[in-house]
Motif scaffolding. Structure first.
Motif, PDB file in Angstrom:
ATOM      1  N   GLY A 135      -7.353   6.077  -4.268  1.00 30.39           N
ATOM      2  CA  GLY A 135      -6.150   6.421  -5.018  1.00 30.39           C
ATOM      3  C   GLY A 135      -6.279   6.212  -6.507  1.00 30.39           C
ATOM      4  N   GLY A 136      -7.459   5.802  -6.970  1.00 32.47           N
ATOM      5  CA  GLY A 136      -7.682   5.676  -8.408  1.00 32.47           C
ATOM      6  C   GLY A 136      -7.233   4.362  -9.007  1.00 32.47           C
ATOM      7  N   VAL A 137      -7.242   3.273  -8.212  1.00 26.60           N
ATOM      8  CA  VAL A 137      -6.872   1.967  -8.765  1.00 26.60           C
ATOM      9  C   VAL A 137      -7.828   1.607  -9.902  1.00 26.60           C
ATOM     10  CG1 VAL A 137      -8.304   0.570  -7.213  1.00 26.60           C
ATOM     11  CG2 VAL A 137      -6.172  -0.369  -8.106  1.00 26.60           C
ATOM     12  N   LEU A 193       0.828  -1.202   0.000  1.00 30.13           N
ATOM     13  CA  LEU A 193       0.000   0.000   0.000  1.00 30.13           C
ATOM     14  C   LEU A 193       0.866   1.257   0.000  1.00 30.13           C
ATOM     15  CD1 LEU A 193      -2.973   0.648  -0.108  1.00 30.13           C
ATOM     16  CD2 LEU A 193      -3.024   0.705   2.394  1.00 30.13           C
ATOM     17  N   GLU A 194       1.970   1.224   0.742  1.00 31.41           N
ATOM     18  CA  GLU A 194       2.919   2.346   0.701  1.00 31.41           C
ATOM     19  C   GLU A 194       3.490   2.503  -0.702  1.00 31.41           C
ATOM     20  OE1 GLU A 194       5.895   1.609   3.595  1.00 31.41           O
ATOM     21  OE2 GLU A 194       4.544   1.838   5.321  1.00 31.41           O
ATOM     22  N   LEU A 195       3.826   1.384  -1.320  1.00 34.78           N
ATOM     23  CA  LEU A 195       4.365   1.432  -2.680  1.00 34.78           C
ATOM     24  C   LEU A 195       3.312   1.944  -3.655  1.00 34.78           C
ATOM     25  CD1 LEU A 195       6.704   0.830  -4.596  1.00 34.78           C
ATOM     26  CD2 LEU A 195       5.870  -1.530  -4.766  1.00 34.78           C
ATOM     27  N   PHE A 196       2.075   1.546  -3.437  1.00 37.80           N
ATOM     28  CA  PHE A 196       0.969   2.039  -4.269  1.00 37.80           C
ATOM     29  C   PHE A 196       0.945   3.564  -4.273  1.00 37.80           C
ATOM     30  CE2 PHE A 196      -3.400   3.695  -4.327  1.00 37.80           C
ATOM     31  CZ  PHE A 196      -3.865   3.214  -5.539  1.00 37.80           C
ATOM     32  N   TRP A 197       1.001   4.167  -3.088  1.00 35.29           N
ATOM     33  CA  TRP A 197       0.941   5.628  -3.008  1.00 35.29           C
ATOM     34  C   TRP A 197       2.206   6.276  -3.559  1.00 35.29           C
ATOM     35  CZ3 TRP A 197      -3.395   7.902  -2.833  1.00 35.29           C
ATOM     36  CH2 TRP A 197      -4.475   7.352  -2.144  1.00 35.29           C
ATOM     37  N   GLU A 198       3.344   5.630  -3.398  1.00 37.52           N
ATOM     38  CA  GLU A 198       4.586   6.156  -3.964  1.00 37.52           C
ATOM     39  C   GLU A 198       4.502   6.203  -5.490  1.00 37.52           C
ATOM     40  OE1 GLU A 198       9.427   5.342  -3.750  1.00 37.52           O
ATOM     41  OE2 GLU A 198       8.043   4.158  -2.538  1.00 37.52           O
ATOM     42  N   ILE A 199       3.959   5.154  -6.086  1.00 37.64           N
ATOM     43  CA  ILE A 199       3.813   5.119  -7.539  1.00 37.64           C
ATOM     44  C   ILE A 199       2.769   6.125  -7.995  1.00 37.64           C
ATOM     45  CG2 ILE A 199       3.084   3.695  -9.497  1.00 37.64           C
ATOM     46  CD1 ILE A 199       4.223   1.271  -7.932  1.00 37.64           C
ATOM     47  N   ARG A 200       1.640   6.203  -7.281  1.00 37.69           N
ATOM     48  CA  ARG A 200       0.591   7.155  -7.664  1.00 37.69           C
ATOM     49  C   ARG A 200       1.113   8.590  -7.608  1.00 37.69           C
ATOM     50  NH1 ARG A 200      -1.917   5.542 -10.870  1.00 37.69           N
ATOM     51  NH2 ARG A 200      -3.719   6.880 -10.610  1.00 37.69           N
ATOM     52  N   THR A 201       2.003   8.877  -6.637  1.00 41.08           N
ATOM     53  CA  THR A 201       2.537  10.228  -6.477  1.00 41.08           C
ATOM     54  C   THR A 201       3.567  10.571  -7.544  1.00 41.08           C
ATOM     55  OG1 THR A 201       2.177  10.162  -4.080  1.00 41.08           O
ATOM     56  CG2 THR A 201       3.754  11.792  -4.908  1.00 41.08           C
TER      57      THR A 201
END
Length: 236
Positions: free
Chosen positions: A101-103, A68-76
């Motif tokens: 987050g727009g998955v 989930l942390e990686l998800f937000w890092e990629i989204r950012t």
């Protein structure tokens, strides 16, 4: 979309990653996938990738950090890359966070191939639609966001007013041409030439027929380059 779509799979189980890469490669319009086993590998890959992948398949459970942390890092840092979660994480907190987050989609393991293929095909079709130089109508937006004609518009009789931008006479002409076309159907350029309207206008009318369940759209990947969108009456 001139080049095949590229997928990055972030998955620490090499067997699952290999299966998902093989499955992705079987779907028309996709290139072979790349695999990262950890978050560090994924970020290192993205920092050097040119071009960037179009789509990431991401597991929540990876060894060096929270997925989930990686998800937000990629989204950012890479907001242009779409993400599909492929994970056993089924708690509402994780699902809700990725939705916010727009998955693009969320697949629970073990993933059924039909559902897997459906997700990737829907992403491929959406990406293709977004390359079309259209003045969009609501029916086309409904298809883009996965809203069926039955969900979007209540059943009405034929006397009800047509959507804005759809003329009955022109619609009849496009419908008649499509119904008399070959079993392979027709594309927007062919329909426009036959009816005497522009390609973009013909595309709008053809998409209206799709939204009204009078026709179906198919992608032809038989030629080199951009896939061709062809329309076929449901009766064929």
């Amino acid at each position: 979309m001139n080049a095949p779509l590229h997928v990055l799979i972030i998955e620490d189980d090499f067997r699952v990653a290999g299966i998902n890469a093989e499955l992705a490669g079987q779907i028309a319009g996709y290139a072979a996938a790349s695999i990262a086993k950890t978050g560090d590998e994924a970020i290192a890959y993205l920092e050097k990738a040119s071009p960037l992948p179009d789509l990431i398949l991401l597991d929540v459970f990876i060894p060096d950090r929270s997925g989930l942390e990686l998800f937000w890092e990629i989204r950012t840092n890479y907001p242009q890359i779409a993400i599909i979660m492929v994970t056993a994480a089924n708690e509402i907190e994780t699902i809700a966070a990725t939705v916010r987050g727009g998955v693009f989609d969320y697949l629970l393991k073990p993933v059924d191939f039909e559902r897997f293929a459906q997700a990737l095909e829907r992403f491929r079709d959406q990406r293709l639609l977004l390359t079309e130089p259209l003045e969009w109508q609501q029916s086309e937006l409904d298809r883009l966001f996965g809203v069926s004609a039955a969900q979007a518009v209540p059943t009405v009789d034929s006397s009800e007013e047509l959507p804005k931008g759809i003329d009955q006479l022109t619609l009849d002409g496009v419908r008649d041409f499509l119904n008399s076309s070959s079993p392979e159907g027709a594309n927007a350029m062919e329909a426009g030439k036959a009816v005497g309207i522009s390609r973009s206008t013909a595309r709008r009318y053809l998409e209206h027929l799709v939204a009204s369940n009078e026709a179906k759209a198919q992608l032809n990947y038989g030629e080199i380059g951009r896939p061709e969108r062809r329309y076929v009456p449901w009766t064929k």
